[in-house]
Design a protein around this motif. Structure first.
Motif, mmCIF file in Angstrom:
data_model
loop_
_atom_site.group_PDB
_atom_site.id
_atom_site.type_symbol
_atom_site.label_atom_id
_atom_site.label_comp_id
_atom_site.label_asym_id
_atom_site.label_seq_id
_atom_site.Cartn_x
_atom_site.Cartn_y
_atom_site.Cartn_z
ATOM 1 N N ARG A 97 0.840 -1.209 0.000
ATOM 2 C CA ARG A 97 0.000 0.000 0.000
ATOM 3 C C ARG A 97 0.873 1.256 0.000
ATOM 4 O O ARG A 97 0.565 2.246 -0.678
ATOM 5 N N HIS A 98 1.959 1.210 0.743
ATOM 6 C CA HIS A 98 2.878 2.351 0.769
ATOM 7 C C HIS A 98 3.477 2.581 -0.623
ATOM 8 O O HIS A 98 3.558 3.728 -1.093
ATOM 9 N N VAL A 99 3.905 1.499 -1.286
ATOM 10 C CA VAL A 99 4.467 1.605 -2.629
ATOM 11 C C VAL A 99 3.438 2.169 -3.603
ATOM 12 O O VAL A 99 3.738 3.049 -4.412
ATOM 13 N N MET A 100 2.207 1.689 -3.518
ATOM 14 C CA MET A 100 1.160 2.145 -4.430
ATOM 15 C C MET A 100 0.827 3.609 -4.187
ATOM 16 O O MET A 100 0.613 4.380 -5.134
ATOM 17 N N GLU A 101 0.794 4.032 -2.947
ATOM 18 C CA GLU A 101 0.532 5.442 -2.642
ATOM 19 C C GLU A 101 1.673 6.319 -3.124
ATOM 20 O O GLU A 101 1.455 7.410 -3.667
ATOM 21 N N THR A 102 2.907 5.834 -2.963
ATOM 22 C CA THR A 102 4.074 6.611 -3.394
ATOM 23 C C THR A 102 4.121 6.721 -4.912
ATOM 24 O O THR A 102 4.512 7.759 -5.458
ATOM 25 N N ALA A 103 3.712 5.674 -5.619
ATOM 26 C CA ALA A 103 3.747 5.679 -7.087
ATOM 27 C C ALA A 103 2.717 6.617 -7.682
ATOM 28 O O ALA A 103 2.890 7.097 -8.811
ATOM 29 N N GLY A 104 1.644 6.885 -6.967
ATOM 30 C CA GLY A 104 0.604 7.769 -7.488
ATOM 31 C C GLY A 104 -0.046 7.204 -8.734
ATOM 32 O O GLY A 104 -0.553 6.081 -8.727
ATOM 33 N N ASP A 105 0.006 7.954 -9.828
ATOM 34 C CA ASP A 105 -0.634 7.526 -11.079
ATOM 35 C C ASP A 105 0.280 6.666 -11.953
ATOM 36 O O ASP A 105 -0.134 6.230 -13.029
ATOM 37 N N THR A 106 1.509 6.431 -11.533
ATOM 38 C CA THR A 106 2.427 5.626 -12.341
ATOM 39 C C THR A 106 2.011 4.160 -12.295
ATOM 40 O O THR A 106 1.834 3.603 -11.206
ATOM 41 N N PRO A 107 1.850 3.510 -13.449
ATOM 42 C CA PRO A 107 1.495 2.087 -13.456
ATOM 43 C C PRO A 107 2.574 1.239 -12.780
ATOM 44 O O PRO A 107 3.744 1.620 -12.721
ATOM 45 N N LEU A 108 2.164 0.085 -12.286
ATOM 46 C CA LEU A 108 3.069 -0.828 -11.589
ATOM 47 C C LEU A 108 3.067 -2.190 -12.265
ATOM 48 O O LEU A 108 2.070 -2.590 -12.872
ATOM 49 N N ALA A 109 4.176 -2.899 -12.126
ATOM 50 C CA ALA A 109 4.290 -4.266 -12.649
ATOM 51 C C ALA A 109 5.148 -5.078 -11.702
ATOM 52 O O ALA A 109 6.061 -4.546 -11.058
ATOM 53 N N LEU A 110 4.868 -6.376 -11.617
ATOM 54 C CA LEU A 110 5.651 -7.247 -10.745
ATOM 55 C C LEU A 110 5.518 -8.695 -11.190
ATOM 56 O O LEU A 110 4.642 -9.050 -11.984
ATOM 57 N N TYR A 111 6.424 -9.524 -10.678
ATOM 58 C CA TYR A 111 6.379 -10.969 -10.867
ATOM 59 C C TYR A 111 5.966 -11.571 -9.530
ATOM 60 O O TYR A 111 6.686 -11.432 -8.537
ATOM 61 N N ALA A 112 4.823 -12.220 -9.500
ATOM 62 C CA ALA A 112 4.274 -12.736 -8.248
ATOM 63 C C ALA A 112 4.523 -14.227 -8.096
ATOM 64 O O ALA A 112 4.318 -15.005 -9.030
ATOM 65 N N THR A 113 4.942 -14.625 -6.902
ATOM 66 C CA THR A 113 4.998 -16.044 -6.577
ATOM 67 C C THR A 113 3.573 -16.534 -6.325
ATOM 68 O O THR A 113 2.631 -15.753 -6.171
ATOM 69 N N GLU A 114 3.424 -17.844 -6.288
ATOM 70 C CA GLU A 114 2.103 -18.416 -6.013
ATOM 71 C C GLU A 114 1.582 -17.948 -4.659
ATOM 72 O O GLU A 114 0.386 -17.675 -4.504
ATOM 73 N N GLN A 115 2.487 -17.822 -3.680
ATOM 74 C CA GLN A 115 2.067 -17.400 -2.348
ATOM 75 C C GLN A 115 1.659 -15.933 -2.313
ATOM 76 O O GLN A 115 0.749 -15.550 -1.573
ATOM 77 N N GLY A 116 2.332 -15.094 -3.117
ATOM 78 C CA GLY A 116 2.050 -13.673 -3.076
ATOM 79 C C GLY A 116 0.919 -13.216 -3.971
ATOM 80 O O GLY A 116 0.336 -12.142 -3.756
ATOM 81 N N GLN A 117 0.557 -14.027 -4.972
ATOM 82 C CA GLN A 117 -0.428 -13.594 -5.959
ATOM 83 C C GLN A 117 -1.777 -13.202 -5.357
ATOM 84 O O GLN A 117 -2.361 -12.185 -5.773
ATOM 85 N N PRO A 118 -2.327 -13.933 -4.389
ATOM 86 C CA PRO A 118 -3.621 -13.521 -3.835
ATOM 87 C C PRO A 118 -3.600 -12.116 -3.238
ATOM 88 O O PRO A 118 -4.579 -11.357 -3.380
ATOM 89 N N LEU A 119 -2.509 -11.736 -2.582
ATOM 90 C CA LEU A 119 -2.413 -10.387 -2.029
ATOM 91 C C LEU A 119 -2.461 -9.353 -3.139
ATOM 92 O O LEU A 119 -3.206 -8.365 -3.054
ATOM 93 N N TYR A 120 -1.684 -9.560 -4.206
ATOM 94 C CA TYR A 120 -1.639 -8.585 -5.283
ATOM 95 C C TYR A 120 -2.984 -8.493 -6.010
ATOM 96 O O TYR A 120 -3.411 -7.403 -6.402
ATOM 97 N N GLU A 121 -3.648 -9.616 -6.183
ATOM 98 C CA GLU A 121 -4.976 -9.575 -6.796
ATOM 99 C C GLU A 121 -5.938 -8.784 -5.926
ATOM 100 O O GLU A 121 -6.757 -8.009 -6.431
ATOM 101 N N ASP A 122 -5.838 -8.966 -4.622
ATOM 102 C CA ASP A 122 -6.704 -8.249 -3.696
ATOM 103 C C ASP A 122 -6.456 -6.746 -3.751
ATOM 104 O O ASP A 122 -7.364 -5.940 -3.514
ATOM 105 N N LEU A 123 -5.226 -6.349 -4.090
ATOM 106 C CA LEU A 123 -4.871 -4.929 -4.185
ATOM 107 C C LEU A 123 -5.173 -4.343 -5.561
ATOM 108 O O LEU A 123 -4.922 -3.164 -5.795
ATOM 109 N N GLY A 124 -5.676 -5.168 -6.473
ATOM 110 C CA GLY A 124 -6.084 -4.656 -7.783
ATOM 111 C C GLY A 124 -5.179 -4.994 -8.934
ATOM 112 O O GLY A 124 -5.423 -4.541 -10.059
ATOM 113 N N PHE A 125 -4.130 -5.786 -8.710
ATOM 114 C CA PHE A 125 -3.253 -6.195 -9.805
ATOM 115 C C PHE A 125 -3.935 -7.288 -10.636
ATOM 116 O O PHE A 125 -4.718 -8.085 -10.115
#
Length: 313
Positions: A97-125
């Motif tokens: 959430r801190h990273v997303m707030e700091t990025a503002g309107d800049t799009p984000l990209a990442l490589y998610a592990t199986e364990q981390g993917q549910p969190l990122y989906e929940d955050l809108g990725f």
């Protein structure tokens, strides 16, 4: 001693990391079963921005996250690590959430592990692709395969730029990169990666054990680097005109080391993955490419075979 409650953990301050944090960052990698990779952390913290939460027990870092900016095009997010003793208590969500707030309107990209993917989906990725990690000892093939430094015309499948006739594939050779290749590499890389990453490419000669370029009649048509990680050598980035050129680059790099190789290959490049497995590499793991604020990664995936590291996009 009383352990902090989950509520107090998510309220811990987030601070910027610097090169003085290399050892704590490496310790956290080791805690999670990753290679310590102080060498990679040095590159990431010099070219990108690291965020961390100090462990309340005074023993290093409780969590880290790294962002790698590419102007207004997008920012890559990686190295999301939480110490095992603080897992599942909301720290990763707080950092993201801190990273997303700091990025503002800049799009984000990442490589998610199986364990981390549910969190990122929940955050809108959203998932937009996949990378296959392969590793093992590269076994060079004799006359029936692509020799080091030379591309085999029979292996090319990707579409070539209109300016490059297919018949020229067999004339591709590779050599170690020279200082005056950097500007040409940047020009080649820009449409492939889809954003300017000069700040990373300029650091490759000092970071990599080997930096190799591919040429066709004097024109640069690909490049790749080999850098150390734990007991292995990582191939990345790998940018090439076609599969045959990518193979020639990998073969040339493999010939310079007796250590196992590792690569995170875009899953769309099935021919390259098959070729690597024919030569001794095996599937290790997979990650899901995810984006926020853009429908897909920019650039040309047909010529983008592997990232420098998943932490840099």
């Amino acid at each position: 001693m009383h352990s902090p409650s989950p509520r107090s953990l998510v309220d811990l301050p987030i601070r910027r990391l610097n090169r003085g944090d290399l050892v704590p960052c490496a310790d956290l990698c080791e805690d999670r079963g990753w290679p310590r990779d102080e060498h990679r952390w040095g590159l990431l913290l010099s070219a990108g921005t690291g965020y961390g939460i100090d462990a309340p027990d005074g023993k290093g870092l409780a969590a880290t996250c790294l962002t790698m900016p590419y102007g207004s095009d997008f920012t890559a997010v990686g190295m999301m690590l939480v110490a095992g003793r603080y897992g599942r208590q909301g720290i990763a969500r707080r950092l993201m959430r801190h990273v997303m707030e700091t990025a503002g309107d800049t799009p984000l990209a990442l490589y998610a592990t199986e364990q981390g993917q549910p969190l990122y989906e929940d955050l809108g990725f959203s998932p937009v692709g996949r990378a296959e990690r392969v590793g093992g000892r590269f076994e060079a093939i004799g006359s029936g395969g692509s020799p080091s430094g030379t591309a085999s015309p029979a292996r090319s499948s990707s579409a070539l730029p209109a300016s490059v006739p297919p018949s020229s594939v067999s004339s591709v050779t590779t050599r170690p990169a020279a200082a005056d290749d950097l500007q040409t590499m940047v020009r080649l890389d820009l449409p492939v990666f889809g954003a300017d990453r000069t700040h990373l490419l300029a650091r490759l000669p000092a970071f990599a054990d080997r930096l190799q370029v591919a040429e066709d009649h004097g024109d640069l048509v690909g490049y790749a680097a080999l850098w150390p990680s734990g007991h292995a050598e990582v191939v990345g980035p790998l940018v090439a005109r076609d599969t045959a050129t990518a193979q020639a680059l990998v073969a040339a790099l493999a010939a310079t080391t007796d250590r196992p190789l590792r690569a995170d290959v875009d899953a769309r490049h099935k021919e390259l993955l098959g070729w690597l497995m024919e030569r001794g590499l095996e599937p290790v793991s997979r990650t899901t490419v995810m984006t926020y604020g853009i429908p897909d990664l920019p650039g040309d995936a047909a010529h983008r075979f592997a990232p420098l590291t998943v932490a840099t996009g």
